[in-house]
Write an enzyme that holds these catalytic residues in place. Sequence first.
Site, PDB file in Angstrom:
ATOM      1  N   HIS A  82     120.343 105.533  -3.365  1.00  0.00           N
ATOM      2  CA  HIS A  82     119.056 105.144  -3.940  1.00  0.00           C
ATOM      3  C   HIS A  82     118.576 106.210  -4.911  1.00  0.00           C
ATOM      4  CE1 HIS A  82     115.157 103.140  -4.072  1.00  0.00           C
ATOM      5  NE2 HIS A  82     114.631 104.344  -4.096  1.00  0.00           N
ATOM      6  N   ASP A 161     105.901  96.753   2.640  1.00  0.00           N
ATOM      7  CA  ASP A 161     105.995  97.607   1.450  1.00  0.00           C
ATOM      8  C   ASP A 161     105.480  96.871   0.216  1.00  0.00           C
ATOM      9  OD1 ASP A 161     106.822 100.068   0.093  1.00  0.00           O
ATOM     10  OD2 ASP A 161     108.180  98.718  -0.952  1.00  0.00           O
ATOM     11  N   ARG A 168      98.596 100.401  -3.336  1.00  0.00           N
ATOM     12  CA  ARG A 168      98.657 101.811  -3.788  1.00  0.00           C
ATOM     13  C   ARG A 168      98.571 101.882  -5.308  1.00  0.00           C
ATOM     14  NH1 ARG A 168     104.107 103.444  -1.719  1.00  0.00           N
ATOM     15  NH2 ARG A 168     103.719 105.380  -2.845  1.00  0.00           N
ATOM     16  N   SER A 183     107.899 104.241   1.924  1.00  0.00           N
ATOM     17  CA  SER A 183     108.214 103.067   1.119  1.00  0.00           C
ATOM     18  C   SER A 183     109.719 102.996   0.837  1.00  0.00           C
ATOM     19  CB  SER A 183     107.407 103.155  -0.192  1.00  0.00           C
ATOM     20  OG  SER A 183     107.890 102.265  -1.145  1.00  0.00           O
ATOM     21  N   LYS A 187     112.877 100.617   3.154  1.00  0.00           N
ATOM     22  CA  LYS A 187     113.763  99.653   2.479  1.00  0.00           C
ATOM     23  C   LYS A 187     115.232 100.031   2.649  1.00  0.00           C
ATOM     24  CE  LYS A 187     111.239 100.110  -1.165  1.00  0.00           C
ATOM     25  NZ  LYS A 187     110.377 100.176  -2.333  1.00  0.00           N
TER      26      LYS A 187
HETATM   27  N1  URA Z   1     109.790 103.827  -5.217  1.00  0.00           N
HETATM   28  C1  URA Z   1     109.473 103.087  -4.133  1.00  0.00           C
HETATM   29  O1  URA Z   1     110.219 102.210  -3.722  1.00  0.00           O
HETATM   30  N2  URA Z   1     108.300 103.347  -3.525  1.00  0.00           N
HETATM   31  C2  URA Z   1     107.436 104.308  -3.931  1.00  0.00           C
HETATM   32  O2  URA Z   1     106.410 104.485  -3.314  1.00  0.00           O
HETATM   33  C3  URA Z   1     107.782 105.066  -5.065  1.00  0.00           C
HETATM   34  C4  URA Z   1     108.981 104.802  -5.689  1.00  0.00           C
END
Ligand code: URA
Length: 439
Positions: A82, A161, A168, A183, A187
């Site tokens: 990621h 999320d 947010r 977050s 995932k």
């Molecule tokens: N990428 C994400 O998936 N979440 C965040 O909060 C910031 C970057």
Amino acid sequence: MRAYDIILSKRENKVLSFEEIDFMVQSNVSGEVPDYQMAAFLMAIFLNGMNKEETVHLVKAMIQSGDSINLDQIEGLKVDKHSTGGVGDKTSIVVAPLVASLGVKMPKISGRGLGHTGGTIDKLESIPGFSVDMTEEGFIQNVNEIGLAIGGQTKNLVPADKKLYALRDVTATVDNISLISASIMSKKLVSGADAIILDVKTGSGSFVPEQDKAFELAKCMIDIGTNMGKNTIAVVSNMEEPLGNTVGNSLELIEAIETLNGGGPEDFKSLCLELSSEILLLAEKAANKEEAMQMCASALVEGSAMEKFKHFIAAQGGDVSFIDDISKLALAPLAHTYCANHSGYIHAMKAREIGLASLVLGAGREKKGDAIDHGAGLRIHKKVGDYVERGEPIISLYSSRLEQLASSIGYLNQAVEIKEAQCKKSPLLHGVLKAEAIH
Ligand code: URA
């Protein structure tokens, strides 16, 4: 339990239990706790922070808000990668087939571009026919047979999320280490991989411009991964200027194909080799870093990574003739060259502004669901530290609409800084962090 009491506790900087955090998350997803209370809760977290345990509680609560992918039917160790997001960041397109060609299993859930950052799926969809629409069975079968598959976030994966991120975004609570970590890691953890490599970007084009905050973010995410039983490592890399020499979907895909063919720009290639070699070590496919680097470099030069890439693209419906002949990939019809207005050294090529220029050209989307122009984007001819003569081309722009070309120039004026004095380039790689080294 009452949302009011939990918000008050966090406002008073008390440590919250799993039950309290889980109550807030699940009740907001179900609609029982309204967004205005959740927004107040997020702001209290933003201002007072969360400790390690609370952050892990938040991750667990977010994971429980939806489904998880079960990858048990995939044989061998599965690694996910990621990136925290950047400009010109097409590393997954090279890294995934490269490591798959060396025996690593890579089941990857990728995203689409949003705001100034691009997304892997948009770039791959520049190839006609390529699709991430597949059943879970098809996804698993492809990983077992080819070693990799790339899917989108189609399932009910971490619905919390989606809700929290949207809140947010409009309440100035994005850039908090615990919230970003929860977050991203929620995932990653529902996607079912055994090991995770994170490319944490720092610099003007990233979520965390300050280097010390990027290391803090990396450590926080490693702690979460380790706590949840996943071998997690992080590479902290520079996103002061775009990665490689292209920004935009077809253009970035072309650069990734050139790299898979053994060429490509040095900075991009070296980050791909760094990430790939660390993945080989995570998957125990190499005895040491030197051997891993050697194996990865050979896979690019000898063509096995490219062969794997074509196999993967064909399995997901893509027309591989567009890989064999990159001139078939769409480029937007209108072009303009942005030139130096005086001679000197390039001191800045601000990634964020270049990402915004690319968005305005049509390559990105302002909000989810917007259409994108795969052929739009930029080709960068000079990077930080290079010398330019007055009138020399710095960036070529491609778009389908004249007014888009004109409005992107404003961003480029903000992005590019030329000064008389020589300029030292900052390093691409700031560090590699592993769980055992940070404890
Ligand atoms: N990428 C994400 O998936 N979440 C965040 O909060 C910031 C970057």
